[in-house]
Design a protein around this motif. Sequence first.
Motif, short mmCIF file in Angstrom:
data_model
loop_
_atom_site.label_atom_id
_atom_site.label_comp_id
_atom_site.label_asym_id
_atom_site.label_seq_id
_atom_site.Cartn_x
_atom_site.Cartn_y
_atom_site.Cartn_z
N ASN A 115 -9.74 79.69 -13.96
CA ASN A 115 -10.69 81.40 -13.94
C ASN A 115 -10.04 81.84 -13.64
OD1 ASN A 115 -9.96 80.90 -11.28
ND2 ASN A 115 -12.19 80.02 -10.32
N GLU A 116 -10.37 83.06 -13.44
CA GLU A 116 -9.45 84.42 -13.80
C GLU A 116 -9.24 84.73 -13.03
OE1 GLU A 116 -9.45 89.45 -13.92
OE2 GLU A 116 -11.43 88.39 -13.96
N PRO A 117 -9.40 84.53 -11.46
CA PRO A 117 -7.73 84.59 -9.95
C PRO A 117 -7.34 83.34 -10.39
CG PRO A 117 -10.50 84.54 -9.49
CD PRO A 117 -10.74 84.27 -10.77
N ALA A 118 -7.38 82.61 -10.63
CA ALA A 118 -6.34 81.47 -10.62
C ALA A 118 -4.89 81.64 -11.51
CB ALA A 118 -6.93 79.92 -11.09
N ILE A 119 -5.82 82.18 -12.69
CA ILE A 119 -5.12 82.83 -13.85
C ILE A 119 -3.76 84.07 -13.59
CG2 ILE A 119 -5.00 84.00 -15.81
CD1 ILE A 119 -5.11 81.27 -16.00
N ARG A 120 -5.00 84.43 -12.37
CA ARG A 120 -3.93 85.69 -12.10
C ARG A 120 -2.21 84.85 -11.04
NH1 ARG A 120 -4.84 91.01 -13.36
NH2 ARG A 120 -7.32 90.87 -14.30
N ILE A 174 0.30 76.63 -23.38
CA ILE A 174 -0.96 75.34 -23.92
C ILE A 174 -2.43 76.13 -23.49
CG2 ILE A 174 -1.77 73.72 -24.73
CD1 ILE A 174 1.13 73.43 -25.34
N PHE A 175 -2.91 76.79 -23.36
CA PHE A 175 -4.10 76.86 -22.79
C PHE A 175 -5.40 76.74 -23.14
CE2 PHE A 175 -7.57 79.57 -22.43
CZ PHE A 175 -7.91 79.99 -20.69
N ALA A 176 -6.60 75.19 -22.65
CA ALA A 176 -7.76 75.47 -22.90
C ALA A 176 -8.64 75.94 -21.83
CB ALA A 176 -7.56 74.03 -23.67
N ALA A 177 -9.99 75.90 -21.42
CA ALA A 177 -10.92 76.24 -20.95
C ALA A 177 -12.43 75.79 -21.08
CB ALA A 177 -10.86 78.19 -20.71
N LEU A 178 -13.18 76.21 -20.46
CA LEU A 178 -14.62 76.12 -20.48
C LEU A 178 -15.27 76.91 -21.47
CD1 LEU A 178 -15.57 73.82 -17.08
CD2 LEU A 178 -14.69 72.94 -19.11
N ARG A 179 -16.44 77.30 -21.73
CA ARG A 179 -17.10 78.21 -22.76
C ARG A 179 -17.30 79.48 -21.43
NH1 ARG A 179 -19.73 74.10 -25.50
NH2 ARG A 179 -21.85 73.58 -24.55
N ASP A 180 -17.84 78.98 -20.18
CA ASP A 180 -19.23 79.91 -19.43
C ASP A 180 -17.74 80.05 -18.75
OD1 ASP A 180 -18.12 77.42 -17.72
OD2 ASP A 180 -19.80 76.95 -17.04
N VAL A 236 -5.04 88.40 -19.40
CA VAL A 236 -3.80 88.70 -18.29
C VAL A 236 -2.28 87.55 -18.57
CG1 VAL A 236 -2.37 87.32 -15.97
CG2 VAL A 236 -5.01 88.90 -16.19
N LEU A 237 -2.44 86.69 -19.45
CA LEU A 237 -1.38 85.65 -19.69
C LEU A 237 -1.07 86.46 -20.99
CD1 LEU A 237 -3.69 82.44 -20.43
CD2 LEU A 237 -1.50 84.07 -19.12
N THR A 238 -1.55 86.97 -21.79
CA THR A 238 -1.46 87.98 -23.46
C THR A 238 -0.22 89.57 -22.93
OG1 THR A 238 -3.27 89.14 -23.43
CG2 THR A 238 -2.41 87.26 -24.88
N GLU A 239 -0.37 89.85 -21.63
CA GLU A 239 -0.01 90.77 -21.09
C GLU A 239 1.50 90.37 -20.65
OE1 GLU A 239 -1.78 92.44 -17.21
OE2 GLU A 239 -3.19 93.06 -19.42
N LEU A 240 2.35 89.08 -20.71
CA LEU A 240 3.11 88.49 -19.70
C LEU A 240 4.25 88.70 -20.77
CD1 LEU A 240 1.72 85.45 -17.65
CD2 LEU A 240 2.57 86.97 -17.10
N PRO A 241 5.15 88.19 -20.93
CA PRO A 241 6.58 88.79 -21.71
C PRO A 241 6.72 87.59 -22.56
CG PRO A 241 7.14 90.21 -20.08
CD PRO A 241 5.84 89.51 -19.84
N ASN A 242 7.25 87.48 -21.74
CA ASN A 242 7.56 86.28 -22.26
C ASN A 242 6.95 84.22 -21.74
OD1 ASN A 242 7.16 85.56 -19.39
ND2 ASN A 242 8.23 83.91 -18.46
N VAL A 243 5.42 84.65 -22.50
CA VAL A 243 4.55 83.41 -22.60
C VAL A 243 4.37 83.67 -24.54
CG1 VAL A 243 2.49 82.61 -22.14
CG2 VAL A 243 3.53 83.39 -20.49
N HIS A 244 4.38 82.72 -25.03
CA HIS A 244 4.02 82.32 -26.13
C HIS A 244 2.52 81.50 -25.93
CE1 HIS A 244 8.50 83.23 -27.59
NE2 HIS A 244 8.76 82.53 -26.71
#
Length: 435
Positions: free
Chosen positions: A319-324, A342-348, A357-365
């Motif tokens: 969830n968003e808090p855990a991703i942060r 590599i990211f996969a989640a539930l649609r809800d 949050v993830l796309t803002e990290l400069p060293n993450v593909h």
Amino acid sequence: MFKTYEEALSWIHGTSVFGMKPGLKRMEWMLKRLGHPDKKIKAIHVAGTNGKGSTVTFLRNMLEANGQVVGTFTSPYIKTFNERISVNGEPISDEEILRLANIVYPLTLELEATEFGGPSEFEIITTMMFLYFGEGHADVVIVEVGLGGLLDSTNVVVPIVSAITTIGLDHTKILGETLPEIALQKAGIIKPGVPVVTGNIPEEAMQVIEKYAEEQGSEIERFSHDFSVSKWQTLPTWGEQFTFEDEHIYLNQLQIEMLGKHQIENAAVAIETLRIYSHKTGLAVSHEAMRRGLKQAFWPGRMEKINDEPLMILDGAHNEPAIRRLAETIKHDFSQQEIYLIFAALRDKALGPMLDVLTELPNVHLVLTSFDFPRAATIDDLSSYADSRTIMKEQWQEALVDTMKEMDESDIVLITGSLYFISEVRQTLLDSTEE
């Protein structure tokens, strides 16, 4: 009645068609018919948006290191269904699941005929858990809340001490759209006169919990107020080191093998919860046992290193808090390395905020993918959140193979998202290495 474990499991899972059924009336009805097994155990009750599983694990390992037989009730499971009801970390047997299901099944048929209607899958599992531990299979039982707190089926229990680890926006359609609304649901586990320990919780949510605790006449011990951590440093081997302190205990150079500052906070909540439990029950807990238990604590799929070369990590940031918190750990520990995430989640889930949050990290593909689960977000669901740098793969297996071809040996593969996704990946990867 069921003749095999598979039949029993099929029935339990089949009840999920009833869906979510908030409220405790069905639980109270079944437990009364069973002679109130929930009243025959010494329990610790743990709620929170994130960190419940890790906190339960730290508690279990410290109690176990002190010679206690520790029952746990957790969800979801990572490898086998039986994990949900465990003793000293060992899932109960298929035979026990079958036996318990055969006791509970006739009750559910009676319950269906009442005004309350039939129980949900989670209510059945919770009843089986109370039935099992009510028979005396553990000295202490750590009960993890399934969802929320106030209306969760575990909330029939009156524990020795309660803990609320974190409050964040998750399950907003069920628990509320704001932190105070969610905090009120989590605070619902606080029972009259039963002390509660709280983790690193935002002020607006904390105020709700404090008011609720005051109304219940419950003492509250707050992270960074009544107990604290200091001298935090990440170990070169893997894990964290820190000092814990409250009015009664000072423990320096504690070590945990779970990575991330949030895991230190979870460990601190566990230490404070154990201190209160031992005080209330008269259980003598040695500092040495606490140290040993913390160091031994392991929770699969939480910043879990499953390969060294290349470094491959699994983390159920669902969830968003855990991703942060995951992003904080990446910035702190892996800012100098390229990370293929590599990211996969539930649609809800709140997919947009999580991926922002993830796309803002400069060293993450960022690699978006899907997995084999009815509620999994598909590639189409995820595509609207992708930018020009995002890689899209229909299946996670393909995503992983292609990622491994792209990487240098110093790069990292970090697989994250839904706990159901992590469970599937973990089982596949570990099964393949065991062959």
